[in-house]
Design a protein around this motif. Sequence first.
Motif, mmCIF file in Angstrom:
data_model
loop_
_atom_site.group_PDB
_atom_site.id
_atom_site.type_symbol
_atom_site.label_atom_id
_atom_site.label_comp_id
_atom_site.label_asym_id
_atom_site.label_seq_id
_atom_site.Cartn_x
_atom_site.Cartn_y
_atom_site.Cartn_z
ATOM 1 N N THR A 50 5.084 16.043 -6.103
ATOM 2 C CA THR A 50 4.613 15.337 -4.904
ATOM 3 C C THR A 50 5.584 15.463 -3.726
ATOM 4 O O THR A 50 5.155 15.508 -2.588
ATOM 5 C CB THR A 50 4.419 13.819 -5.209
ATOM 6 O OG1 THR A 50 3.576 13.691 -6.340
ATOM 7 C CG2 THR A 50 3.802 13.073 -4.048
ATOM 8 N N ASN A 51 6.886 15.527 -4.015
ATOM 9 C CA ASN A 51 7.857 15.315 -2.930
ATOM 10 C C ASN A 51 8.699 16.514 -2.501
ATOM 11 O O ASN A 51 9.536 16.375 -1.618
ATOM 12 C CB ASN A 51 8.814 14.186 -3.338
ATOM 13 C CG ASN A 51 8.084 12.880 -3.553
ATOM 14 O OD1 ASN A 51 7.577 12.285 -2.616
ATOM 15 N ND2 ASN A 51 7.996 12.447 -4.790
ATOM 16 N N PHE B 15 -3.267 9.064 -2.016
ATOM 17 C CA PHE B 15 -3.630 7.935 -1.147
ATOM 18 C C PHE B 15 -4.656 8.355 -0.102
ATOM 19 O O PHE B 15 -4.792 9.549 0.207
ATOM 20 C CB PHE B 15 -2.387 7.334 -0.462
ATOM 21 C CG PHE B 15 -1.787 8.220 0.606
ATOM 22 C CD1 PHE B 15 -2.153 8.078 1.935
ATOM 23 C CD2 PHE B 15 -0.872 9.199 0.274
ATOM 24 C CE1 PHE B 15 -1.607 8.892 2.917
ATOM 25 C CE2 PHE B 15 -0.323 10.016 1.246
ATOM 26 C CZ PHE B 15 -0.686 9.865 2.572
ATOM 27 N N TYR C 274 2.832 15.362 5.734
ATOM 28 C CA TYR C 274 3.207 15.835 4.390
ATOM 29 C C TYR C 274 2.678 17.242 4.103
ATOM 30 O O TYR C 274 3.334 18.033 3.448
ATOM 31 C CB TYR C 274 2.608 14.922 3.311
ATOM 32 C CG TYR C 274 3.302 13.613 3.086
ATOM 33 C CD1 TYR C 274 4.372 13.188 3.852
ATOM 34 C CD2 TYR C 274 2.876 12.779 2.050
ATOM 35 C CE1 TYR C 274 4.988 11.970 3.608
ATOM 36 C CE2 TYR C 274 3.495 11.572 1.788
ATOM 37 C CZ TYR C 274 4.544 11.160 2.581
ATOM 38 O OH TYR C 274 5.146 9.956 2.322
ATOM 39 N N CYS D 228 12.171 12.056 1.863
ATOM 40 C CA CYS D 228 10.864 11.859 1.221
ATOM 41 C C CYS D 228 10.460 10.393 1.167
ATOM 42 O O CYS D 228 9.375 10.078 0.684
ATOM 43 C CB CYS D 228 10.790 12.567 -0.122
ATOM 44 S SG CYS D 228 11.588 11.714 -1.434
ATOM 45 N N GLN E 274 12.874 6.354 -8.909
ATOM 46 C CA GLN E 274 12.211 5.230 -8.204
ATOM 47 C C GLN E 274 11.093 5.720 -7.285
ATOM 48 O O GLN E 274 10.340 4.934 -6.732
ATOM 49 C CB GLN E 274 13.220 4.517 -7.321
ATOM 50 C CG GLN E 274 14.129 3.566 -8.073
ATOM 51 C CD GLN E 274 15.140 2.987 -7.110
ATOM 52 O OE1 GLN E 274 14.787 2.537 -6.019
ATOM 53 N NE2 GLN E 274 16.391 3.015 -7.495
ATOM 54 N N ILE F 101 0.820 -1.222 0.000
ATOM 55 C CA ILE F 101 0.000 0.000 0.000
ATOM 56 C C ILE F 101 0.848 1.262 0.000
ATOM 57 O O ILE F 101 0.672 2.152 -0.827
ATOM 58 C CB ILE F 101 -0.962 -0.004 1.218
ATOM 59 C CG1 ILE F 101 -1.952 -1.159 1.064
ATOM 60 C CG2 ILE F 101 -1.718 1.326 1.337
ATOM 61 C CD1 ILE F 101 -2.832 -1.390 2.260
ATOM 62 N N HIS G 63 3.480 9.422 5.523
ATOM 63 C CA HIS G 63 2.669 10.480 6.123
ATOM 64 C C HIS G 63 1.847 9.941 7.288
ATOM 65 O O HIS G 63 1.382 8.812 7.261
ATOM 66 C CB HIS G 63 1.697 11.054 5.077
ATOM 67 C CG HIS G 63 0.614 11.865 5.717
ATOM 68 N ND1 HIS G 63 0.791 13.185 6.068
ATOM 69 C CD2 HIS G 63 -0.644 11.539 6.131
ATOM 70 C CE1 HIS G 63 -0.309 13.630 6.659
ATOM 71 N NE2 HIS G 63 -1.199 12.651 6.701
#
Length: 453
Positions: A162-163, A238, A217, A180, A121, A19, A184
């Motif tokens: 996103t990071n 998510f 986050y 990173c 990655q 997940i 979260h």
Amino acid sequence: MESINTFDQAAVATQSDAIKGRYVTATKAFAPGDIVFKDEAFVYSTCDCEELLDETTDFTKLLDSNEDQTSYARSMRKSFHKILSAMIEMEIISDVDRAKCILKCITMYIGDKNSLSNLLQLSYANEPACKAAASTLRKDFPIAFQSIPLSVLTKIIGVLNTNSHELETLNGTGLFLSACLMEHNCAPNCSFTTNETTLWVTAIRPIAIGEPLSIDYGNMFYRPTSERQATMLEGYGFECTCVACTELPDLARAFICPNCPSGIVHLFPKEGYKCLQCQKLMNQKQIDQVCALEKELQEELPDTLEGVGQAAKGLLHQHHYLLFWALDALGLRGAQALVHNVTKLAHMWDRIITSIEYVVPGAHHEKTIYYDQLAQVRVITGDIGGAKQAYSKAYEISCIVSGANTPPTLALKELVDDVPKSRDELVERYGTGHEDEYMEEMEESDEEDEDMD
Ligand SMILES: C[S@@+](CC[C@H](N)C(=O)[O-])C[C@H]1O[C@@H](n2cnc3c(N)ncnc32)[C@H](O)[C@@H]1O
């Protein structure tokens, strides 16, 4: 800071599940205030050239002080101004510092295809929007982007979107490849601090061996559960299932109990809207009423102290996040302007701090900022002893969230040891710069309030 472990030296391990993807766990126990590891930005940029975009098309003038021509591939230099302008128009990129980081990553990739192996990655969210942005850039600026495969360009945009972490002292953002990897949690066990291009992670609660290390986050300080969940879904792709989202009452949504005089009602994930005191549940009509009021306020927050009081309509508790954020806007502006209406300012700040301690009782880096502001307000009101107390509280929290011997904590220690004694000294020590603007606004709001009295 030199003696702090890097990620590779630290007592941490990288793990993975279906997940969350990769995440980081502790391989030894940490106490609150322990620094876990530090990380250097893999790539970073500032917003310094943002205003210049309207004034110049000269590539060299758009470089940050730490950059030179070679920071960007030859193929992008001629159209650099046009490329940056197009990128900041794209919603998924928006900021000039992020656009520059993307261009720097592409430059690294052109120089050496393996240079981005760790970055590529990382997981990211909003793939369709990232792919659309990458396709447009390749179509509109073929010389600069056609040599980068669409999939790689999509990923670079996505990962930076996103990071990236904000770099406050540099007015920019950076990507930290180790930090990173942390997962979260809305009630995290770690906090991060940045100074220039270094980020470090500090334990803010006791952490046991094997426990995942988590950060918030979205910096969702004093935000209701539904807003935190929506931010995680939209920004990071998510569904957050942390304890704060699935088991704990939503303290930021606070209502006056319709059944008992001093009760406070919160939404409990499993039970519904329940009073902490009389334990009674609100009925559907009462729920509809408070939800309708919240909707109304979400559209427009009150912008005077009296307006905040009236907005509650006897239904919202003073700790409710909408009242808190309305008050916060007034209080922060007031503190920065060092306004003359000190009684009003002191009252606002008492309320702000009381609500924070109710909704966010643990250590949180935002609380160091609020206690610092409270101290400034107390200086203005001539309460130097109270100011010292507030600075001490900010320092105490900073020892936990940033670590004791770090620049932000040491700066607070200086304020505890040598409290500013007057408004002039505050302006000199903080150099806020917006006093006139805020002062005008507060004076206008004072006049309006007096008219209403
Ligand atoms: C900053 S990256 C973290 C590293 C990522 N797990 C990896 O393997 O590249 C953020 C992504 O990690 C995942 N993630 C982080 N925290 C999570 C959580 N509490 N629950 C589910 N997924 C999570 C989400 O996919 C999110 O977009």
